[in-house]
Design a protein around this motif. Structure first.
Motif, PDB file in Angstrom:
ATOM      1  N   UNK A 140     -24.536  51.942 -30.956  1.00  0.00           N
ATOM      2  CA  UNK A 140     -23.703  52.200 -32.139  1.00  0.00           C
ATOM      3  C   UNK A 140     -22.264  52.492 -31.729  1.00  0.00           C
ATOM      4  N   UNK A 141     -22.069  53.160 -30.589  1.00  0.00           N
ATOM      5  CA  UNK A 141     -20.709  53.387 -30.101  1.00  0.00           C
ATOM      6  C   UNK A 141     -20.009  52.084 -29.764  1.00  0.00           C
ATOM      7  N   UNK A 142     -20.739  51.159 -29.141  1.00  0.00           N
ATOM      8  CA  UNK A 142     -20.168  49.841 -28.840  1.00  0.00           C
ATOM      9  C   UNK A 142     -19.823  49.104 -30.123  1.00  0.00           C
ATOM     10  N   UNK A 143     -20.690  49.212 -31.116  1.00  0.00           N
ATOM     11  CA  UNK A 143     -20.433  48.551 -32.395  1.00  0.00           C
ATOM     12  C   UNK A 143     -19.185  49.123 -33.052  1.00  0.00           C
ATOM     13  N   UNK A 144     -18.994  50.436 -32.951  1.00  0.00           N
ATOM     14  CA  UNK A 144     -17.785  51.053 -33.496  1.00  0.00           C
ATOM     15  C   UNK A 144     -16.544  50.494 -32.811  1.00  0.00           C
ATOM     16  N   UNK A 145     -16.590  50.375 -31.486  1.00  0.00           N
ATOM     17  CA  UNK A 145     -15.447  49.836 -30.751  1.00  0.00           C
ATOM     18  C   UNK A 145     -15.145  48.397 -31.183  1.00  0.00           C
ATOM     19  N   UNK A 146     -16.168  47.598 -31.379  1.00  0.00           N
ATOM     20  CA  UNK A 146     -15.981  46.211 -31.828  1.00  0.00           C
ATOM     21  C   UNK A 146     -15.371  46.175 -33.226  1.00  0.00           C
ATOM     22  N   UNK A 147     -15.809  47.076 -34.094  1.00  0.00           N
ATOM     23  CA  UNK A 147     -15.276  47.114 -35.452  1.00  0.00           C
ATOM     24  C   UNK A 147     -13.804  47.503 -35.460  1.00  0.00           C
ATOM     25  N   UNK A 148     -13.473  48.483 -34.654  1.00  0.00           N
ATOM     26  CA  UNK A 148     -12.064  48.900 -34.576  1.00  0.00           C
ATOM     27  C   UNK A 148     -11.211  47.767 -34.030  1.00  0.00           C
ATOM     28  N   UNK A 149     -11.744  47.056 -33.040  1.00  0.00           N
ATOM     29  CA  UNK A 149     -11.004  45.936 -32.457  1.00  0.00           C
ATOM     30  C   UNK A 149     -10.799  44.820 -33.473  1.00  0.00           C
TER      31      UNK A 149
END
Length: 839
Positions: A140-149
């Motif tokens: 989920x942390x990786x998904x958050x980073x992808x969303x912000x990007x």
């Protein structure tokens, strides 16, 4: 004390010798590591990969996000898969970490190690919690980073991430605690697994089993029922209702709802959900852990590798597995035969229960005791079935008193072209089936409430009626047909009740047509035609904007056809011209009797079509989801006058008053009608703007373009005008008859051979090819006539719009061209040579 002093004097001894608790904790972590890594990989695929891997649905695809999707942590279609993955992760961790309880050597070693048993449990529970957090939080942390990007930060994004990720962590932790508790009660791996599944799946299995019984045995049941043509259930299923108390699915809906956010005006920021559900289930997990620790403290070491030591759980597991088998078999067979389904389900229940109790879960219980328990379970099952089949303790026979009803929402079954509400449904070969509803309030329309309650009583009486073929000499009106009716009551005390029926007699449907005479429906019909929402409440105004019929009246192309559908004319209107026509139609519809609308006692002289799909609808003049059709009977005096004033209709010769009044303004060549200086933009014809000439539609009888204007056949048509004499038999070359039998369809069948629902309100249509009857039926050779005298005898009796109460579908081939018009011939109007042969 000697041991302590020895350790203090030898600080270089291995760490495991210094601290047995730390050694046990580290050992537990080593055991959990492979499972945690596997879980991490699975959640990596389900969460960050799913939100970017599919190009069409990737958050990096601007054409997909449209600047409206502000974040999305995973593909919402994977919501259930993620819930189940969390549960499997928790169970797998528990089975691995408490594996020592299933091996006598390891059990003896650990239980005699000197570590308190509650600490043994606590070490493994803490290890499982850490492994769950790692396996779920990192993806989920990786998904958050992808969303912000991809989409940058958005308000509430971090909160929604924490809410979603923690919800799945709690789901996995509950499953872990359940499986850990099961492990302390089990002696074998099979027992540990089935005990875990029993506790975790209890709510789901019971809800599914009762749902299957309700669906097939409980008259009026609406739980989980999906009406024909609908995508959403009439009322939440029992599984959905029990979602918050389901240890597997309590976070399913919330997880899907809060893992993404799309701006939909006026909502521009996420709406935060309360955390109470997660907190409650976290407490449940802790309580289960405490119970598990207590059970471990009381566990006997010799229980390892021995099945059946926990008799209560064994019996519960066997009963639940048996009930699940019963429900699955019953659900699969019940649509064909309910009694066979009950018998087969009972056999499956007994077989599964006996197999579990006498083999994998066999313990110290005697065969007699096992059979006695099984007998008791079957008695409970039979009792549940009997209660449901006999009406669910009054559920099926309940009909509210009209005085206790504040409002009722009732399925609408009338003319679709006047519907002021949106609808869903299906359509094929001119036939259609719609689902829509109107709300009647007691304070405004008490008569409608009485009609609904009376109809409800009839529906209950008919609910067990057989869906089977009718006999030729049977009373057609009493035929029970597949037709979905939904009633939603709001009572004066604020409570709500929903009932759903999947069958009804034709006579009851006909009785419900009287609702068209209610004050509310009449007001809504006027509003849908004119677009004037004056006097309507906010809810009605909102639905009116989504009404397909209203959109057709206000913006659709307009076509006019004679009663033979022999000539079809486009009508160009400016805003004033359209509104004048709509006002005339609305007045006529408001004054129209139910007999004229649904029995069509007077023969039509034409049909007006309003459509937002002109390219397809004008060729058949039949009802579609983007059209509204107005059959013109002599009672439509205002509309008739408008057509005459417009030069589209020639008055009957014997109507001297109108004929003489129009003589001066009627063009002899009838080549054009001047309405205004502009068109509505819906028709792009070569004659420019406001002119409708005989060239708009091909008039060559020698062509087979689907339109004829054969001056040689005295059809009362001159150029682009026709008279209001009704159906002209001279334009019909041949008639083919198909009996109206709801059970003769050879296509679109549901399970068990029952035909799919079809509307009983017939609307005529036209086709360039034969065989486009409302229902594709297999009657062998259909009756056909070409004798002009017989055609002339039948033509005045044909209906273009009526409630079908028994009769014949009639295919009328137009003379000289490949064009076929479909009418309805009521049984009461059919001559003997149609009923008994002789053709």
């Amino acid at each position: 004390m000697l041991v302590v002093n020895s350790l203090q004097k030898n600080p270089r001894l291995p760490y495991r010798q210094l601290n047995p608790n730390a050694h046990d904790l580290l050992g537990s972590m080593r055991m959990a590591l492979p499972v945690a890594l596997l879980g991490l990989c699975v959640f990596a695929l389900l969460v960050p990969v799913s939100t970017v891997a599919i190009a069409e649905r990737s958050i990096f695809n601007v054409n997909y996000t449209h600047d409206q999707i502000k974040f999305r942590f995973f593909d919402e279609s994977l919501g259930l898969a993620i819930c189940l993955a969390a549960v499997v992760l928790g169970v797998a961790l528990a089975l691995v970490l408490f594996a020592f309880l299933r091996d006598r050597r390891h059990t003896a070693s650990l239980l005699s190690s000197g570590i308190l048993r509650w600490r043994l449990f606590a070490h493994r529970w803490v290890t499982g919690a850490i492994a769950i957090a790692v396996a779920i939080a990192i993806p989920f942390g990786v998904s958050l980073a992808l969303n912000v990007s991809a989409l940058d930060w958005h308000t509430g994004e971090l909160h929604e991430l924490l809410f979603t990720a923690s919800g799945y962590c709690v789901t996995a932790l509950v499953a872990f605690s359940v499986a850990a508790l099961a492990a302390t009660c089990a002696g074998t791996l099979f027992e540990a697994v089935i005990f875990s599944c029993t506790i975790l799946g209890s709510v789901s299995v019971v809800a599914f089993g009762m749902q299957s019984l309700f669906e097939h045995l409980l008259v009026g049941n609406a739980f989980g029922e999906i009406a024909y043509g609908m995508s959403e259930p009439v009322a939440p299923s029992l599984l959905g209702i029990c979602e918050q108390i389901n240890p597997v699915l309590f976070f399913f809906s919330a997880g899907v709802a809060h893992q993404s956010f799309t701006v939909r005006f006026p909502v521009t920021e996420p709406i935060f959900a309360p955390w109470w559900s997660q907190i409650i289930w976290l407490v449940v997990a802790l309580v289960l852990a405490i119970i598990g620790a207590i059970m471990l403290a009381k566990r006997h070491g010799e229980q390892a590798q021995m099945a059946g030591m926990c008799a209560p759980l064994s019996f519960i597991a066997a009963a639940l597995a048996g009930f699940g088998a019963f429900a699955a078999v019953f659900q699969a067979v019940a649509s064909a035969d309910r009694f066979v389904a009950l018998a087969a389900g009972a056999i499956a229940f007994a077989a599964i229960s006996i197999w579990l109790l006498r083999w994998p879960l066999r313990g110290r219980s005697s065969r007699a005791r096992s059979l006695a328990v099984l007998g008791g379970e079957l008695v409970l099952l039979a009792t549940a079935v009997a209660v449901v089949a006999m009406g669910g303790a009054g559920f099926s026979t309940w009909v509210p008193k009209a005085a206790a009803v504040a409002k009722v929402e009732l399925s609408y079954i009338g003319a679709p072209s006047y519907l002021a509400v949106p609808y869903t449904g299906t359509a094929s070969n001119g036939a259609y089936y719609l689902h829509s509803s109107y709300i009647f309030e007691a304070q405004n329309d008490a008569v409608a409430i009485d009609v609904a309650c009376d109809a409800h009583k009839l529906l209950i009486a008919e609910a067990d009626g057989s869906l089977s073929a009718i006999m030729p000499d049977a009373d057609f009106a009493s035929t029970i047909i597949p037709y979905d009716l939904i009633m939603r009551y709001t009572l004066t005390d604020g409570s709500e009740a929903v009932r759903y029926f999947d069958r009804v007699s034709i006579a009851t449907l006909q009785k419900l047509l009287v609702l068209d005479d209610s004050e509310r429906v009449r007001a809504l019909q006027s509003a849908v035609i004119t677009g004037d929402a004056t006097g309507l409440n906010d809810a009605d105004v909102k639905t009116l904007r989504s009404s397909q019929a209203a959109l057709a009246y206000q913006a659709g192309s307009v076509f006019l056809a004679d009663a033979n559908y022999n000539i079809i004319l486009p009508v160009s209107l400016d805003a004033n011209g359209r509104q004048t026509l709509l006002q005339a139609i609305a007045k006529d519809v408001a004054a129209q009797s139910l007999e004229d609308r649904y029995l069509q006692e007077q023969q039509v002289y034409g049909t007006l079509l309003f459509t937002n799909s002109a390219a397809t609808d004008m060729t058949n003049m039949g009802f579609s989801f983007s059209s509204a059709i107005v059959p013109l009977t002599p009672s439509f005096q205002q509309t008739r006058k408008w057509l005459i004033d417009a030069g589209l209709l020639v008055a009957k010769a014997e109507d001297d008053a109108i004929a003489s009044g129009l003589a001066a303004g009627m063009k002899d060549d009838a080549t054009e009608v001047n309405m205004d200086d502009t068109t509505d933009g819906s028709i792009d014809d070569a004659n420019a703007g406001n002119k409708i000439t005989s060239g708009d539609i091909a008039n060559d009888a020698g062509t087979d373009d689907g339109f004829a204007n054969d001056a040689g056949a005295d059809g009362g048509i001159t150029g682009n005008k026709f008279t209001d004499n009704g159906i002209n038999p001279a334009l019909i070359e041949e008639m083919t008859f198909m009996p109206d039998n709801p059970y003769a369809s050879v296509v679109a069948r549901q399970g068990g051979g029952i035909p799919a629902p079809t509307s009983r309100f017939f609307i005529a249509s036209r086709s360039a090819v034969p065989g486009r009857f409302w229902a594709v039926q297999d009657f062998g050779s259909l009756k056909a006539i070409s004798d002009a005298s017989k055609i002339a005898q039948i033509a005045p009796k044909l209906r273009t719009a009526c409630f079908m109460g028994g009769g014949y579908f009639v295919q009328a081939k137009l003379r000289g061209i490949e064009a076929y018009v479909y009418y309805y011939l009521p049984e009461s109007e059919a001559p003997t040579f149609v009923k008994g042969g002789g053709m």
